[in-house]
Design a protein around this motif. Structure first.
Motif, mmCIF file in Angstrom:
data_model
loop_
_atom_site.group_PDB
_atom_site.id
_atom_site.type_symbol
_atom_site.label_atom_id
_atom_site.label_comp_id
_atom_site.label_asym_id
_atom_site.label_seq_id
_atom_site.Cartn_x
_atom_site.Cartn_y
_atom_site.Cartn_z
ATOM 1 N N GLN A 182 0.588 8.385 -6.944
ATOM 2 C CA GLN A 182 0.040 9.697 -6.577
ATOM 3 C C GLN A 182 0.537 10.856 -7.460
ATOM 4 O O GLN A 182 -0.269 11.690 -7.887
ATOM 5 N N ILE A 190 0.841 -1.203 0.000
ATOM 6 C CA ILE A 190 0.000 0.000 0.000
ATOM 7 C C ILE A 190 0.872 1.247 0.000
ATOM 8 O O ILE A 190 0.627 2.202 -0.749
ATOM 9 N N SER A 246 -7.601 5.775 -0.396
ATOM 10 C CA SER A 246 -6.955 6.828 0.402
ATOM 11 C C SER A 246 -6.689 8.076 -0.431
ATOM 12 O O SER A 246 -6.499 9.176 0.113
ATOM 13 N N LEU A 247 -6.678 7.905 -1.759
ATOM 14 C CA LEU A 247 -6.478 9.032 -2.680
ATOM 15 C C LEU A 247 -7.806 9.518 -3.272
ATOM 16 O O LEU A 247 -7.812 10.273 -4.244
ATOM 17 N N GLY A 264 -5.120 1.743 -1.436
ATOM 18 C CA GLY A 264 -4.353 2.945 -1.769
ATOM 19 C C GLY A 264 -5.171 3.939 -2.563
ATOM 20 O O GLY A 264 -5.139 5.151 -2.299
ATOM 21 N N THR A 323 0.755 3.603 -3.340
ATOM 22 C CA THR A 323 0.185 4.943 -3.170
ATOM 23 C C THR A 323 1.205 6.036 -3.483
ATOM 24 O O THR A 323 0.909 6.986 -4.214
#
Length: 249
Positions: free
Chosen positions: A115, A107, A143-144, A140, A111
């Motif tokens: 990103q 993760i 979370s974005l 991941g 990520t």
């Protein structure tokens, strides 16, 4: 006694981790070694600690990121939520019963790697595959703030769809496509996931967890449609350093 680290999975003919950590130990003058443990069945896992009682930590790869959990004593909150582990920390405080804790540095690597490439129009994603790496990618992306769906040959549940169902609308709506399958890796380089690449364009971002070859057939097909592409090499470096931090914290 030299500290031992290693990788479990099957097969392990091409191991990034062993090369990476061996070079790291040499460069940083660390008295440690990194071994491959190609176990044909997860049932062989308990024997590892019997035969190698100085293991400080393990990485976990295909196909055991989920299956290994049954042998662990604890999971950190993230790997518990994801349901997949790629790092095991071994605590030898009690030499007779070492404590095994599972973590997920995939993760971290995924990520941090994807990103910088994300744009405002990247709001929805397709994740090709449903294994442990796919679950890490989904976590991941969440979370974005990117919604994702799994694409599977045998879809189960509301958040999985079949390859056959991928039409023009679905591809155009999901502008991030992540390959978490081993298709296209060294030894089978002509293979790629069966998606309608012709509906992709320059709004798309293709991310492949495979890193060898550098440009997989999946990435090449996306690139030919104008997509931004990235392979899994940086992710591997980032997850490896994440694993090292976990083993030594």
């Amino acid at each position: 006694m030299m500290k031992t680290y290693g990788l479990i999975g099957y097969p392990l003919s091409k191991s990034f981790s062993q090369k990476y950590f061996t070079e790291k130990f040499e460069k940083e003058n660390l008295k440690a070694r990194y071994l491959n443990f190609p176990i044909a069945s997860i049932d062989e896992f308990p024997e590892l600690l019997t035969h190698h009682p100085y293991i400080g930590g393990l990485n976990v790869t295909i196909p055991y990121k989920e299956k290994v959990i049954q042998y662990l004593d604890d999971l950190d909150p993230v790997s518990k939520e994801v349901g997949a582990v790629n790092v095991i920390k071994v605590d030898w405080t009690n030499p007779k019963e070492p404590k095994l804790t599972g973590y997920n540095s995939d993760i971290i690597g995924f990520t941090r790697s994807i990103q910088p490439l994300l744009k405002d129009h990247h709001k929805k994603a397709l994740i090709l595959g449903t294994g442990g790496a796919a679950k890490a990618a989904a976590y991941g992306l969440k979370s974005l703030n990117i919604e994702s769906k799994y694409v599977s040959r045998t879809p189960k549940g509301d958040n999985q769809i079949s390859y056959q169902s991928l039409d023009k609308n679905t591809i155009e709506e999901n502008t991030v496509i992540v390959n978490t399958t081993p298709l296209g890796m060294y030894g089978n380089m002509d293979a790629k996931p069966d998606i309608p690449y012709q509906y992709c364009g320059n709004n798309h971002l293709f991310f492949d967890l495979v890193y060898n070859p550098e440009v997989t057939a999946f990435l090449k097909a996306g690139q030919e449609q104008g997509a931004v592409i990235k392979n899994g090499l940086e992710m591997l470096h980032l997850q490896a350093e994440g694993a090292w931090e976990i083993w030594n914290k």
